[in-house]
Design a protein around this motif. Structure first.
Motif, PDB file in Angstrom:
ATOM      1  N   GLN A  24      -0.211  49.395  73.267  1.00 48.79           N
ATOM      2  CA  GLN A  24       0.243  49.688  74.618  1.00 48.79           C
ATOM      3  C   GLN A  24      -0.608  50.772  75.263  1.00 48.79           C
ATOM      4  O   GLN A  24      -0.977  50.679  76.418  1.00 48.79           O
ATOM      5  CB  GLN A  24       1.710  50.144  74.580  1.00 48.79           C
ATOM      6  CG  GLN A  24       2.671  49.014  74.270  1.00 48.79           C
ATOM      7  CD  GLN A  24       2.628  47.921  75.329  1.00 48.79           C
ATOM      8  OE1 GLN A  24       2.743  48.176  76.505  1.00 48.79           O
ATOM      9  NE2 GLN A  24       2.438  46.668  74.896  1.00 48.79           N
ATOM     10  N   LEU A  25      -0.873  51.806  74.475  1.00 48.82           N
ATOM     11  CA  LEU A  25      -1.577  52.966  75.028  1.00 48.82           C
ATOM     12  C   LEU A  25      -2.785  53.347  74.180  1.00 48.82           C
ATOM     13  O   LEU A  25      -2.762  53.209  72.951  1.00 48.82           O
ATOM     14  CB  LEU A  25      -0.621  54.164  75.088  1.00 48.82           C
ATOM     15  CG  LEU A  25       0.511  54.121  76.118  1.00 48.82           C
ATOM     16  CD1 LEU A  25       1.371  55.374  75.982  1.00 48.82           C
ATOM     17  CD2 LEU A  25      -0.031  54.015  77.527  1.00 48.82           C
ATOM     18  N   TYR A  26      -3.788  53.838  74.841  1.00 51.62           N
ATOM     19  CA  TYR A  26      -4.973  54.330  74.159  1.00 51.62           C
ATOM     20  C   TYR A  26      -5.189  55.787  74.516  1.00 51.62           C
ATOM     21  O   TYR A  26      -5.178  56.143  75.695  1.00 51.62           O
ATOM     22  CB  TYR A  26      -6.197  53.508  74.563  1.00 51.62           C
ATOM     23  CG  TYR A  26      -6.080  52.087  74.096  1.00 51.62           C
ATOM     24  CD1 TYR A  26      -6.563  51.714  72.847  1.00 51.62           C
ATOM     25  CD2 TYR A  26      -5.453  51.129  74.886  1.00 51.62           C
ATOM     26  CE1 TYR A  26      -6.429  50.416  72.391  1.00 51.62           C
ATOM     27  CE2 TYR A  26      -5.316  49.824  74.440  1.00 51.62           C
ATOM     28  CZ  TYR A  26      -5.796  49.481  73.193  1.00 51.62           C
ATOM     29  OH  TYR A  26      -5.639  48.205  72.743  1.00 51.62           O
ATOM     30  N   SER A  27      -5.394  56.631  73.508  1.00 55.27           N
ATOM     31  CA  SER A  27      -5.633  58.046  73.779  1.00 55.27           C
ATOM     32  C   SER A  27      -7.116  58.291  74.022  1.00 55.27           C
ATOM     33  O   SER A  27      -7.972  57.517  73.572  1.00 55.27           O
ATOM     34  CB  SER A  27      -5.173  58.890  72.599  1.00 55.27           C
ATOM     35  OG  SER A  27      -6.048  58.720  71.515  1.00 55.27           O
ATOM     36  N   ALA A  28      -7.391  59.369  74.723  1.00 48.92           N
ATOM     37  CA  ALA A  28      -8.781  59.740  74.992  1.00 48.92           C
ATOM     38  C   ALA A  28      -9.537  59.919  73.684  1.00 48.92           C
ATOM     39  O   ALA A  28     -10.690  59.515  73.565  1.00 48.92           O
ATOM     40  CB  ALA A  28      -8.822  61.029  75.809  1.00 48.92           C
ATOM     41  N   LYS A  29      -8.838  60.473  72.711  1.00 44.33           N
ATOM     42  CA  LYS A  29      -9.489  60.743  71.421  1.00 44.33           C
ATOM     43  C   LYS A  29     -10.032  59.466  70.804  1.00 44.33           C
ATOM     44  O   LYS A  29     -11.191  59.382  70.402  1.00 44.33           O
ATOM     45  CB  LYS A  29      -8.483  61.410  70.482  1.00 44.33           C
ATOM     46  CG  LYS A  29      -9.039  61.849  69.142  1.00 44.33           C
ATOM     47  CD  LYS A  29      -8.105  62.867  68.486  1.00 44.33           C
ATOM     48  CE  LYS A  29      -8.558  63.230  67.072  1.00 44.33           C
ATOM     49  NZ  LYS A  29      -8.261  62.168  66.090  1.00 44.33           N
ATOM     50  N   GLU A  30      -9.164  58.446  70.751  1.00 43.22           N
ATOM     51  CA  GLU A  30      -9.619  57.221  70.101  1.00 43.22           C
ATOM     52  C   GLU A  30     -10.653  56.463  70.939  1.00 43.22           C
ATOM     53  O   GLU A  30     -11.596  55.888  70.401  1.00 43.22           O
ATOM     54  CB  GLU A  30      -8.434  56.330  69.719  1.00 43.22           C
ATOM     55  CG  GLU A  30      -7.759  55.576  70.834  1.00 43.22           C
ATOM     56  CD  GLU A  30      -6.552  54.744  70.318  1.00 43.22           C
ATOM     57  OE1 GLU A  30      -5.445  55.011  70.816  1.00 43.22           O
ATOM     58  OE2 GLU A  30      -6.738  53.871  69.448  1.00 43.22           O
ATOM     59  N   LEU A  31     -10.499  56.484  72.266  1.00 46.64           N
ATOM     60  CA  LEU A  31     -11.488  55.828  73.119  1.00 46.64           C
ATOM     61  C   LEU A  31     -12.858  56.468  72.913  1.00 46.64           C
ATOM     62  O   LEU A  31     -13.873  55.772  72.780  1.00 46.64           O
ATOM     63  CB  LEU A  31     -11.080  55.927  74.592  1.00 46.64           C
ATOM     64  CG  LEU A  31      -9.870  55.093  75.033  1.00 46.64           C
ATOM     65  CD1 LEU A  31      -9.474  55.434  76.460  1.00 46.64           C
ATOM     66  CD2 LEU A  31     -10.153  53.595  74.898  1.00 46.64           C
ATOM     67  N   ALA A  32     -12.878  57.795  72.878  1.00 47.33           N
ATOM     68  CA  ALA A  32     -14.136  58.514  72.709  1.00 47.33           C
ATOM     69  C   ALA A  32     -14.815  58.125  71.400  1.00 47.33           C
ATOM     70  O   ALA A  32     -16.022  57.888  71.358  1.00 47.33           O
ATOM     71  CB  ALA A  32     -13.887  60.010  72.759  1.00 47.33           C
ATOM     72  N   GLU A  33     -14.002  58.037  70.354  1.00 45.75           N
ATOM     73  CA  GLU A  33     -14.577  57.692  69.050  1.00 45.75           C
ATOM     74  C   GLU A  33     -15.086  56.253  69.013  1.00 45.75           C
ATOM     75  O   GLU A  33     -16.220  55.984  68.619  1.00 45.75           O
ATOM     76  CB  GLU A  33     -13.533  57.895  67.947  1.00 45.75           C
ATOM     77  CG  GLU A  33     -13.380  59.351  67.544  1.00 45.75           C
ATOM     78  CD  GLU A  33     -12.167  59.571  66.629  1.00 45.75           C
ATOM     79  OE1 GLU A  33     -11.552  58.565  66.213  1.00 45.75           O
ATOM     80  OE2 GLU A  33     -11.837  60.743  66.359  1.00 45.75           O
ATOM     81  N   ILE A  34     -14.225  55.336  69.441  1.00 40.53           N
ATOM     82  CA  ILE A  34     -14.578  53.923  69.354  1.00 40.53           C
ATOM     83  C   ILE A  34     -15.765  53.569  70.237  1.00 40.53           C
ATOM     84  O   ILE A  34     -16.648  52.823  69.836  1.00 40.53           O
ATOM     85  CB  ILE A  34     -13.355  53.055  69.746  1.00 40.53           C
ATOM     86  CG1 ILE A  34     -12.258  53.210  68.688  1.00 40.53           C
ATOM     87  CG2 ILE A  34     -13.751  51.596  69.898  1.00 40.53           C
ATOM     88  CD1 ILE A  34     -10.936  52.583  69.105  1.00 40.53           C
ATOM     89  N   LEU A  35     -15.795  54.141  71.436  1.00 41.54           N
ATOM     90  CA  LEU A  35     -16.848  53.778  72.387  1.00 41.54           C
ATOM     91  C   LEU A  35     -18.055  54.713  72.325  1.00 41.54           C
ATOM     92  O   LEU A  35     -19.014  54.545  73.076  1.00 41.54           O
ATOM     93  CB  LEU A  35     -16.276  53.752  73.805  1.00 41.54           C
ATOM     94  CG  LEU A  35     -15.150  52.730  74.045  1.00 41.54           C
ATOM     95  CD1 LEU A  35     -14.535  52.927  75.427  1.00 41.54           C
ATOM     96  CD2 LEU A  35     -15.667  51.306  73.905  1.00 41.54           C
ATOM     97  N   SER A  36     -17.993  55.686  71.426  1.00 41.28           N
ATOM     98  CA  SER A  36     -19.098  56.653  71.304  1.00 41.28           C
ATOM     99  C   SER A  36     -19.448  57.313  72.636  1.00 41.28           C
ATOM    100  O   SER A  36     -20.606  57.329  73.057  1.00 41.28           O
ATOM    101  CB  SER A  36     -20.354  55.980  70.742  1.00 41.28           C
ATOM    102  OG  SER A  36     -20.086  55.414  69.491  1.00 41.28           O
ATOM    103  N   ILE A  37     -18.436  57.825  73.281  1.00 40.09           N
ATOM    104  CA  ILE A  37     -18.631  58.570  74.520  1.00 40.09           C
ATOM    105  C   ILE A  37     -18.135  59.989  74.271  1.00 40.09           C
ATOM    106  O   ILE A  37     -17.068  60.169  73.687  1.00 40.09           O
ATOM    107  CB  ILE A  37     -17.820  57.925  75.673  1.00 40.09           C
ATOM    108  CG1 ILE A  37     -18.280  56.480  75.908  1.00 40.09           C
ATOM    109  CG2 ILE A  37     -17.941  58.741  76.958  1.00 40.09           C
ATOM    110  CD1 ILE A  37     -17.438  55.712  76.913  1.00 40.09           C
TER     111      ILE A  37
END
Ligand code: SF4
Ligand code: SF4
Lengths: 137, 137
Positions: A24-37
């Motif tokens: 349902q939700l994605y945290s900034a932490k995980e997005l940053a890690e997964i997308l390498s941003i």
DNA sequence: TTTAAATACTACTAAAAGGTAGAATTAAAC
DNA sequence: GTTTAATTCTACCTTTTAGTAGTATTTAAA
């Protein structure tokens, strides 16, 4: 002739959130890690996406981000406009003021066709269309 | 999705020199005035155009610039390459490394056709083709 | 031979884009 | 109620691109 960094990131973020339906939700932490941003840069972009109403944010513990509307209703063009990429459709390729078809620059006649093709592509492609397995993210 | 300033200037300068046949040589001073490009910035670009062998310079009093070869032998793509615009044809639109058609980003399938069209256009358009009366400069 | 008008070189400044740091705010979990 | 994990805000730093300043060099005209 490339999209700038911030815009690339924005599209990748939106695309990822739109096409991963397992949460349902994605945290900034995980997005940053997964997308390498870079985390701090990503959070900056996220708040812009929230303000642009592409993303809905839930604050506080267990919070995160999700799309604010169906993926099919957000086109790449919408995103580009938000990040001032395609700003003025009328802006001259050679930077000589604006183009009104009566005041052409030397490249005008060659440029109109590809330009229209790109424009249509960006307008007709939504976040939903970016789906697909095996795509790099 | 626009050419950067320096590249725009470079194309406009080359285009102007290529298509005004009333003179042998053009000085930086007059180019700067006619094309509304800051003089000091223009001279910087000129030396790069000379080094790239698009332009031949004659130093000293009564000197100036002219094309180093026929306008028909300099394509827009040549210029873009010199100014690192189209650098890596293989670079991903979304900036996720390189594209080898086996490692696609989400926009790949939509992007290939317009991309090829732009590429062909830039390759097939030479300074000679930018000729034409009434074009803004 | 001096002077004037041109290009070339070196170095700096300004603005925009990309990125970082730290504290403030929010809200669920404990 | 306190803690913890999340978003948001403000402010700064770094890199790239755009633009400027001043001087040296070249060469034809005077
Ligand atoms: S090419 Fe024509 S349309 Fe494209 S910018 Fe120059 S003038 Fe405007
Ligand atoms: S879109 Fe496909 S081709 Fe274009 S860059 Fe992304 S991966 Fe490479």
């Amino acid at each position: 002739m490339q999209l700038n960094n911030t815009t690339q990131y924005a599209i990748r973020i939106l695309s990822y959130i739109a096409n991963k339906h397992d949460k349902q939700l994605y945290s900034a932490k995980e997005l940053a890690e997964i997308l390498s941003i870079p985390y701090k840069f990503l959070t900056k972009i996220m708040t812009e996406l929230v303000k642009a109403d592409f993303i809905l944010s839930i604050r506080g513990r267990e919070g995160g981000y999700k799309l604010s509307r169906p993926a099919s209703e957000i086109s790449i063009m919408d995103v580009l406009n938000q990040f001032n990429e395609f700003v003025e459709q009328k802006q001259c390729l050679l930077g000589i003021g604006m183009c009104d078809n009566n005041n052409k620059c030397g490249l005008h006649d060659q440029w109109v066709k590809p330009k229209k093709m790109i424009k249509d592509m960006f307008e007709n492609t939504t976040l939903e269309n970016l789906d697909g397995n095996g795509y790099k993210i």
